[in-house]
Design a protein around this motif. Structure first.
Motif, PDB file in Angstrom:
ATOM      1  N   ALA A   1       0.812  -1.654  -0.375  1.00  0.00           N
ATOM      2  CA  ALA A   1      -0.712  -0.064  -0.364  1.00  0.00           C
ATOM      3  C   ALA A   1       0.617   1.148   0.378  1.00  0.00           C
ATOM      4  N   ALA A   2       2.280   1.022  -0.077  1.00  0.00           N
ATOM      5  CA  ALA A   2       3.052   1.945   0.013  1.00  0.00           C
ATOM      6  C   ALA A   2       3.044   2.740  -1.077  1.00  0.00           C
ATOM      7  N   GLU A   3       3.267   4.294  -1.255  1.00  0.00           N
ATOM      8  CA  GLU A   3       2.860   5.349  -2.389  1.00  0.00           C
ATOM      9  C   GLU A   3       4.249   6.359  -1.984  1.00  0.00           C
ATOM     10  N   PRO A   4       5.544   5.586  -1.923  1.00  0.00           N
ATOM     11  CA  PRO A   4       6.916   7.025  -2.005  1.00  0.00           C
ATOM     12  C   PRO A   4       6.688   8.004  -2.554  1.00  0.00           C
ATOM     13  N   LEU A   5       7.418   9.199  -2.014  1.00  0.00           N
ATOM     14  CA  LEU A   5       7.736  10.235  -3.202  1.00  0.00           C
ATOM     15  C   LEU A   5       8.887  10.417  -3.378  1.00  0.00           C
ATOM     16  N   PRO A   6       9.769  10.570  -4.695  1.00  0.00           N
ATOM     17  CA  PRO A   6      10.871  10.627  -5.203  1.00  0.00           C
ATOM     18  C   PRO A   6      11.872  10.345  -4.603  1.00  0.00           C
ATOM     19  N   GLN A   7      12.198  11.137  -3.478  1.00  0.00           N
ATOM     20  CA  GLN A   7      13.051  10.683  -2.426  1.00  0.00           C
ATOM     21  C   GLN A   7      12.897  10.103  -0.952  1.00  0.00           C
ATOM     22  N   ASN A   8      11.207   9.706  -1.534  1.00  0.00           N
ATOM     23  CA  ASN A   8      11.701   8.220   0.171  1.00  0.00           C
ATOM     24  C   ASN A   8      11.194   7.470   0.044  1.00  0.00           C
ATOM     25  N   ALA A   9      11.796   6.413  -1.436  1.00  0.00           N
ATOM     26  CA  ALA A   9      11.295   5.418  -1.605  1.00  0.00           C
ATOM     27  C   ALA A   9      11.998   4.577  -0.979  1.00  0.00           C
ATOM     28  N   TYR A  10      13.132   4.762  -0.347  1.00  0.00           N
ATOM     29  CA  TYR A  10      14.342   3.592   0.079  1.00  0.00           C
ATOM     30  C   TYR A  10      13.733   3.296   1.450  1.00  0.00           C
ATOM     31  N   LYS A  11      12.994   4.336   2.174  1.00  0.00           N
ATOM     32  CA  LYS A  11      11.646   3.419   3.182  1.00  0.00           C
ATOM     33  C   LYS A  11      11.390   2.448   3.031  1.00  0.00           C
ATOM     34  N   VAL A  12      10.875   2.160   1.869  1.00  0.00           N
ATOM     35  CA  VAL A  12       9.931   0.889   1.491  1.00  0.00           C
ATOM     36  C   VAL A  12      10.657  -0.398   1.480  1.00  0.00           C
ATOM     37  N   THR A  13      12.399  -0.391   0.838  1.00  0.00           N
ATOM     38  CA  THR A  13      13.140  -1.595   1.346  1.00  0.00           C
ATOM     39  C   THR A  13      13.486  -1.419   2.813  1.00  0.00           C
ATOM     40  N   LEU A  14      14.140  -0.358   4.111  1.00  0.00           N
ATOM     41  CA  LEU A  14      14.855  -0.187   5.110  1.00  0.00           C
ATOM     42  C   LEU A  14      13.434  -0.889   5.672  1.00  0.00           C
ATOM     43  N   LEU A  15      12.263  -0.771   5.383  1.00  0.00           N
ATOM     44  CA  LEU A  15      10.348  -0.994   6.486  1.00  0.00           C
ATOM     45  C   LEU A  15      10.743  -2.495   5.792  1.00  0.00           C
ATOM     46  N   ARG A  16      10.899  -2.959   5.119  1.00  0.00           N
ATOM     47  CA  ARG A  16      11.173  -4.516   4.672  1.00  0.00           C
ATOM     48  C   ARG A  16      12.592  -5.391   5.384  1.00  0.00           C
ATOM     49  N   ASN A  17      13.480  -4.820   5.621  1.00  0.00           N
ATOM     50  CA  ASN A  17      14.019  -5.015   5.791  1.00  0.00           C
ATOM     51  C   ASN A  17      14.175  -5.548   7.725  1.00  0.00           C
ATOM     52  N   LEU A  18      13.707  -3.941   8.328  1.00  0.00           N
ATOM     53  CA  LEU A  18      13.850  -4.232   9.674  1.00  0.00           C
ATOM     54  C   LEU A  18      12.795  -4.900  10.415  1.00  0.00           C
ATOM     55  N   VAL A  19      11.807  -5.202   9.475  1.00  0.00           N
ATOM     56  CA  VAL A  19      10.451  -6.660  10.104  1.00  0.00           C
ATOM     57  C   VAL A  19      11.311  -7.627   9.654  1.00  0.00           C
ATOM     58  N   VAL A  20      12.227  -7.864   8.620  1.00  0.00           N
ATOM     59  CA  VAL A  20      12.493  -9.587   8.731  1.00  0.00           C
ATOM     60  C   VAL A  20      14.143  -9.483   9.856  1.00  0.00           C
ATOM     61  N   ALA A  21      14.657  -8.495   9.860  1.00  0.00           N
ATOM     62  CA  ALA A  21      15.739  -8.419  10.746  1.00  0.00           C
ATOM     63  C   ALA A  21      15.033  -8.649  12.421  1.00  0.00           C
ATOM     64  N   GLN A  22      13.806  -7.678  12.921  1.00  0.00           N
ATOM     65  CA  GLN A  22      13.407  -7.882  13.823  1.00  0.00           C
ATOM     66  C   GLN A  22      12.964  -9.114  14.059  1.00  0.00           C
ATOM     67  N   LEU A  23      11.815 -10.500  13.245  1.00  0.00           N
ATOM     68  CA  LEU A  23      11.164 -11.184  13.488  1.00  0.00           C
ATOM     69  C   LEU A  23      12.335 -12.336  13.561  1.00  0.00           C
ATOM     70  N   THR A  24      13.519 -12.057  12.708  1.00  0.00           N
ATOM     71  CA  THR A  24      14.443 -13.349  12.159  1.00  0.00           C
ATOM     72  C   THR A  24      15.114 -12.932  13.689  1.00  0.00           C
ATOM     73  N   GLU A  25      15.252 -12.280  14.782  1.00  0.00           N
ATOM     74  CA  GLU A  25      16.402 -12.408  16.047  1.00  0.00           C
ATOM     75  C   GLU A  25      15.164 -12.963  16.768  1.00  0.00           C
ATOM     76  N   LEU A  26      13.894 -12.514  16.765  1.00  0.00           N
ATOM     77  CA  LEU A  26      12.741 -12.818  18.137  1.00  0.00           C
ATOM     78  C   LEU A  26      13.052 -14.109  17.806  1.00  0.00           C
ATOM     79  N   THR A  27      12.605 -14.670  16.667  1.00  0.00           N
ATOM     80  CA  THR A  27      12.176 -16.431  16.659  1.00  0.00           C
ATOM     81  C   THR A  27      13.908 -17.430  17.248  1.00  0.00           C
TER      82      THR A  27
END
Length: 330
Positions: free
Chosen positions: A299-325
């Motif tokens: 559902a993300a609709e990034p603007l030209p300068q902040n599209a990096y946040k999509v990748t950032l959040l994806r990586n954060l989710v994977v890292a956080q849940l992997t560590e908790l597992t």
């Protein structure tokens, strides 16, 4: 800075009565956001009502096993409380990530919920801003928006909510309690912040003149296995460019319960319910975690300068849940 009156309130009904009689008054807790906005000319209250002496400074357990936190509890007190550290560790981590020690010693829980965006166009009264002056425009959309919203924004506003504490509270279904001249009320945090839409200047669903008296965290066994991670542009005191509060319960490699909330990506703390639904009952592995993040960020609709946040959040989710597992398997 506009001249203003000042008085100290010693009971909740008296504090509420002042704002009922003077709609240009504001409640003052630690002042770590309000005073800055007054200096910048964004906020121009006629009177400040100091609520720090109100009897709202306790953290205590509820009968059902949750926690009740008074509105005047400071961020430092909240983070250090043993029940918070043991039962909601992500909340402690979020608060400690939120500011300098000096600010945490002053800032209050109630004030933290009501802090306003740090968007540079909002805090600069020489610039247009729909949140500050409705109908004047949102220059961030075509201007500087590297740290702005990718979820839930609109053509009227792309600012993000700055709270770290609020992200953890969103993950754990906090309820906000308030008092008005008509009596007490409450709002689930999910309903507390209003969608941006065409009215970004309307930020919360609090009734006019309402005083936040506290929050309640319902019992959540999964919250004991939680963490908060914040990414910022410098390691010292700074606002997030992306953050995740995560809690996970895994049994025999299957996700039994999960909580996810994102920060610095929307006008309010963003509960990642699509990701949660994708994970419940499925495998606890990196592939599933990445797919769940993708389901939320579709559902993300990034603007030209902040599209990096999509990748950032994806990586954060994977890292956080992997560590908790991995922690659960030890």
């Amino acid at each position: 800075m506009k001249e203003f009156g000042y008085e100290r309130a010693f009971d909740v009904s008296g504090a509420v009565a002042v704002l009922g009689a003077d709609p240009d008054a504001r409640f003052l807790g630690g002042g770590t956001n309000l005073v800055d906005l007054m200096k910048a000319g964004v906020e121009r209250p006629a009177r400040l009502v100091d609520v720090r002496e109100l009897p709202l400074g306790r953290v205590e357990s509820t009968e059902d096993g949750g926690l009740r936190v008074g509105a005047t509890v400071t961020n430092s007190e909240l983070a250090a409380h043993p029940d918070v550290r043991r039962r909601y560790p992500a909340l402690t981590q979020a608060v400690l990530a939120g500011a300098s020690g000096q600010l945490r010693n002053m800032a209050t829980v109630g004030g933290n919920l009501l802090q306003r965006t740090r968007c540079g166009y909002f805090t600069d009264v020489s610039k247009p801003c729909n949140k500050r002056v409705p109908g004047s425009g949102c220059p961030a959309i075509k201007g500087e928006h590297r740290n702005h919203a990718i979820l839930g924004a609109s053509e009227a506003c792309v600012a993000v909510h700055p709270s770290d504490m609020g992200v953890a509270l969103a993950a754990f279904d906090a309820v906000v309690h308030y008092e008005t001249a008509e009596g007490a009320g409450e709002l689930a945090l999910a309903d507390f912040y209003l969608p941006v839409g065409s009215t970004p200047h309307l930020e919360t669903a609090l009734p006019a003149g309402a005083l936040i008296t506290g929050i309640t965290l319902p019992p959540a066994p999964v919250a004991a296995h939680s963490r908060y991670r914040k990414v910022r542009e410098r390691a010292s005191y700074a606002f997030a460019i992306g953050s995740v509060a995560a809690a996970l319960d895994v049994h025999d490699g299957v996700v039994r319960d999960v909580r996810l909330a994102f920060g610095a990506v929307a006008s309010r703390p963003w509960r990642a319910r699509a990701a949660e639904r994708a994970l419940i009952g499925g495998p606890a592995d990196e592939t599933a975690f990445a797919a769940a993040a993708d389901a939320e960020l579709a559902a993300a609709e990034p603007l030209p300068q902040n599209a990096y946040k999509v990748t950032l959040l994806r990586n954060l989710v994977v890292a956080q849940l992997t560590e908790l597992t991995q922690e659960a398997a030890r």
